[in-house]
Enzyme design. Structure first.
Site, PDB file in Angstrom:
ATOM      1  CG  ASN A  78      41.904  43.912  38.690  1.00  0.00           C
ATOM      2  OD1 ASN A  78      42.487  45.199  39.099  1.00  0.00           O
ATOM      3  ND2 ASN A  78      42.930  44.243  37.107  1.00  0.00           N
ATOM      4  CG  ASP A  86      42.133  47.053  35.783  1.00  0.00           C
ATOM      5  OD1 ASP A  86      42.535  46.559  35.403  1.00  0.00           O
ATOM      6  OD2 ASP A  86      43.095  47.490  37.145  1.00  0.00           O
ATOM      7  CG  ASP A 137      42.854  36.710  38.674  1.00  0.00           C
ATOM      8  OD1 ASP A 137      43.624  35.821  38.103  1.00  0.00           O
ATOM      9  OD2 ASP A 137      42.861  37.603  37.532  1.00  0.00           O
ATOM     10  CD  GLU A 192      46.301  34.868  40.775  1.00  0.00           C
ATOM     11  OE1 GLU A 192      47.383  34.143  39.804  1.00  0.00           O
ATOM     12  OE2 GLU A 192      45.573  35.817  40.380  1.00  0.00           O
TER      13      GLU A 192
END
Length: 837
Positions: A345, A404, A434, A475
């Site tokens: 990310n 990001d 993640d 996740e």
């Protein structure tokens, strides 16, 4: 390829916004983003109420729906019979584009054209690189160009069960000829046997299908065969190496320090591998885990490592690349798989990519998300996401130190795929990903966008191209229904089941199994069989011992539950010795407690973070010497799971018990079963009475043994439905916060294991929506008796089946798992059927 959408708006009042179509085709077709209801307008130049739009897209499967107007308020409600549920109750249409264009048949707004589903079982076949296709005399009618074109209609095996499927729309019913093709050329076409073949007019035999209903499905027969594949598999779902694994999550900085600098390192982990798994399955002194998840171990300026500065370098605090490679080799030598954290990310604000992007003229500028002005909106949990820098603003969902990445930039994307391949070539066995919900933003919509799911599909392809057996664990921290799309359509292999973890802890705390029983049912109904990750807490949450009020008996209870449940279990380091930790994240990630000596045996220097105050009692050395300790409890449970295939691969069934504090469930694999009976209360339950309504176990007498203690628990008689009623074991009463793990083995186990089914039963599609087709092969009687049961044993359908096929109308059945039992003469076969809504 050209894809043409057509919708009949007769009976609709088309507003000034016109008619649009939105879906996953928009970005590939050159529109700014997918699922925008206002950018893909249809036209009706001849005023016949048939609105059309043609776009150019690559081959693939696309989801879409029509919109009356240009906002989601005008979106059609697509019937499930001609669409697919996205996992959240929303149904979309789908179009499969192969090697030719597709001009979709006209569909009424909110209605369905005739649907035809093709399915073929490719078991025993080596599927070529071209995949599996279907050809026939229906192709021109369905909008796929010329008939018998082997490139036009690819089939997919999304659930990896060997059955390849595709659904197409037809403008009218009819009888059609078809053949399956292994590959994408006519040379791969199957030879249809005469027993089920019809001359196609050229002397070649083809299959036939009568598409006369609203939804029509071909029998799921073997490629080039008139029958279902021989034999009934012991289980109707695929399993993978990770279903045999028990993972252990390690924060490298806190595990073991080999050089006295107060930081855990790769050499220290290597030195402690024999504690985790010594490579000898005959020993019982090691913990027995078979997989390791390493929290971030790439170069980073922070203690936690989730802000990466170099995706191809190790964190210097932990050691060199050579030391990491030595750890990896040592783990593999002991049979331990190793996966590592991969942060897709965002990067660190100190990453060279980002520092170069500060220059508006840099080619790296668009690798991140920059705005000349502050867009002003906040993040998903109310946080600031737009951060000022050099007169502009950059987007960072978590904080200003983690900008990001812009996943719409193909150069950035290529660099990240390259980084992921780098570690696979080093030998890692996969990744924990993640924050996967936040990869691609769509304006102020920051989580769970269609673009994020599309990126994960690309990730899947990139991962499997380098290492087909690599695992991806996501996740996606949200509710269960929100997680499920992440493990569908070749995205991720697994995701962590946070709601299940919460349900375990809540039910144990409250001595009440209801929440956990309900959550187990939901998980079992929604996920691909066994494909989710179970755990109690992780590095972002309070430690389990704190969550359970320091109660070690409850801690043991929680461990017994998730290590006997379906799914892939993950332990957080130190959980097995009762480490505590609440408050700041650093306190949830304190050094591992090895001994009662100085610094808990973690380091000879000053630890990076002070140890927990409980380390003198809760440590590996002290607990190893106590046969009744929490650590030895974990060792026993993990050893049982490693030794019992049914605990790793068995499907889940709820069982019932007389006492309100009892939770009971069964795992069934082949002709073996394990019955877990957990007393969540604090007082003993004498002679609990247990029942199991239905399963695929053969009728007969079964010996029952408590695997944990090795004690005999008597025998149980399995009835013709595969269940039993009002059974009590011969064990003493079940103490408070104690669990029985009861293994059921047939007294005729050797003959039952080798027996072949008298006939084959296939159910398709499975999962089913409104109907399922049943196909029998080699049934000895002219008529067979069919009975369908829900998991409580309630009969939901009975029928007499004449011949080799039957259609089950499941439209009135609740979503869930059912058992379909067919008796033909003296022979009986049972199959599981999942109904989805």
């Amino acid at each position: 390829m050209q894809l043409t959408f057509r919708v009949d708006m007769t009976g609709q009042t088309v507003g000034p916004g016109g008619v649009h179509v939105a879906g996953t085709f928009q970005a590939p077709a050159g529109y700014p983003a997918n699922w925008n209801p206002a950018t893909s307008a249809l036209a009706d130049p001849d005023n016949d109420n048939i609105w059309e739009l043609t776009v150019n897209v690559p081959a693939g499967v696309y989801f879409y729906k029509f919109i009356n107007g240009n906002s989601w308020a005008g979106a059609e409600l697509v019937p499930l019979s001609c669409g697919q549920d996205d996992g959240g109750g929303n149904v979309n249409r789908l179009a499969t584009v192969g090697g030719t264009g597709l001009r979709l048949p006209i569909a009424a707004f909110g209605g369905c054209a005739t649907q035809l589903r093709f399915a073929v079982n490719m078991s025993g076949q080596t599927v070529g690189v071209g995949g599996v296709h279907v050809v026939g005399n229906f192709q021109s009618l369905a909008g796929y160009g010329a008939n018998w074109d082997a490139t036009a209609i690819p089939l997919r095996d999304d659930d990896r069960d060997g059955i390849y499927e595709v659904q197409i729309s037809l403008p009218a019913p009819g009888r059609f000829l078809y053949r399956f093709v292994n590959g994408s050329t006519a040379a791969g076409a199957e030879t249809v046997p005469a027993a089920c073949g019809t001359n196609d007019g050229t002397g070649i035999l083809a299959r036939t299908v009568d598409a006369t209903a609203a939804v029509n499905t071909t029998p799921t027969l073997c490629f080039a065969s008139c029958t279902a594949c021989s034999g009934v598999p012991s289980t109707s779902y695929p399993t993978y190496w990770w279903n045999d694994a028990v993972f252990y999550e390690i924060f490298v900085r806190s595990f073991y320090d080999s050089n006295g600098d107060g930081q855990g390192d790769f050499v220290g982990m290597t030195q402690k591998l024999d504690y985790l798994n010594d490579g000898n399955p005959a020993t019982t002194t090691d913990l027995g885990i078979t997989g390791i998840w390493l929290m971030p171990m790439m170069e980073s300026p922070s203690y936690h490592g989730y802000d990466v500065t170099n995706y191809k370098a190790t964190e210097p605090d932990f050691g060199s690349m050579a030391q990491f490679e030595a750890f990896l080799a040592a783990a593999h030598a002991r049979g331990i798989k190793v996966i590592i954290d991969l942060v897709l990310n965002h990067t660190s604000s100190q990453h060279p990519w980002f520092t170069q992007s500060l220059n508006p003229a840099s080619p790296y500028r668009n690798w991140f998300i920059w705005s000349a002005t502050n867009p002003g909106y906040l993040g998903s949990w109310g946080q600031t996401v737009w951060h000022p820098r050099n007169g502009s603003f950059f987007y960072g969902a978590f904080w200003s130190g983690m900008p990001d990445l812009n996943w719409r930039n193909p150069d950035m994307k290529a660099a990240m795929w390259d980084a992921s391949r780098f570690w696979l070539r080093k030998g890692v066995d996969g990744y924990r990903l993640d924050a996967v919900r936040y990869l691609v933003e769509n304006g102020s919509t920051q989580a769970d966008t269609p673009e994020t799911l599309a990126v994960l599909e690309e990730f899947h392809d990139s991962l499997k191209a380098v290492s087909p057996n690599a695992v991806s664990v996501g996740e996606a921290w949200t509710n269960t229904r929100g997680v499920v799309p992440y493990v569908q359509n070749d995205r991720l292999d697994l995701c962590f089941e946070f709601d299940l973890a919460s349900a375990i802890l809540n039910s144990v705390r409250q001595s009440n199994p209801i929440a956990l029983r309900n959550q187990l049912t939901l998980v079992n109904n929604l996920y691909p069989r066994l494909q989710y990750a179970t755990f109690l807490t992780n590095h972002d949450q309070n430690r389990v011992l704190d969550e359970l009020g320091g109660n070690v008996d409850r801690m043991k209870q929680a461990a017994s539950l998730y290590l006997t449940m379906p799914g892939v279990p993950f332990l957080y380091y130190g959980e097995e010795v009762g480490m505590s930790g609440t408050g700041p994240d650093e306190d949830k990630r304190r050094p591992m407690q090895w001994t009662a000596g100085s610094q808990g045996g973690f380091t000879t220097g000053n630890p990076w973070r002070a140890l927990n105050s409980n380390y003198a009692q809760f440590n590996v050395a002290t607990m190893s010497a106590d046969p009744n300790s929490l650590l030895n409890h974990y060792k026993t449970l993990i050893r049982l799971r490693n030794n019992q295939e049914v605990l790793r691969k068995g499907y889940y069934l709820p069982a019932t018990a007389t006492a309100a504090t009892l939770l009971a469930y069964a795992r069934v694999f082949g002709q073996e079963a394990v019955l877990t009976v957990a007393n969540l209360g604090s007082t003993a339950v004498a002679n609990p009475v247990l029942s199991l309504s239905v399963s695929t176990l053969a009728a007969g007498t079964y010996r029952v043994t408590d695997l944990y203690t090795g004690q005999s628990a008597g025998t149980v008689t399995i009835n013709s439905q595969g269940g039993f009623s009002s059974w009590s074991s011969t064990l003493p009463s079940l103490a408070g916060n104690q669990t029985w793990i009861l293994k059921l083995v047939s007294t005729q186990a050797s003959s039952a294991a080798s027996a072949k089914p008298a006939f084959a039963l296939s159910l398709y599609p499975n999962p089913a929506a409104s109907q399922a087709r049943l196909a029998l092969a080699q049934a000895p009687a002219a008529q067979s008796q069919l009975t369908a049961y829900d998991l409580t044993g309630r009969v939901v359908h009975t029928a007499t089946v004449s011949g080799s096929s039957h259609t089950l109308d499941t439209s009135g059945w609740a979503a869930g798992t059912y058992f379909v039992r067919v008796q033909s003469g003296k022979a009986t076969v049972v199959q599981r059927l999942v109904v989805e809504r």
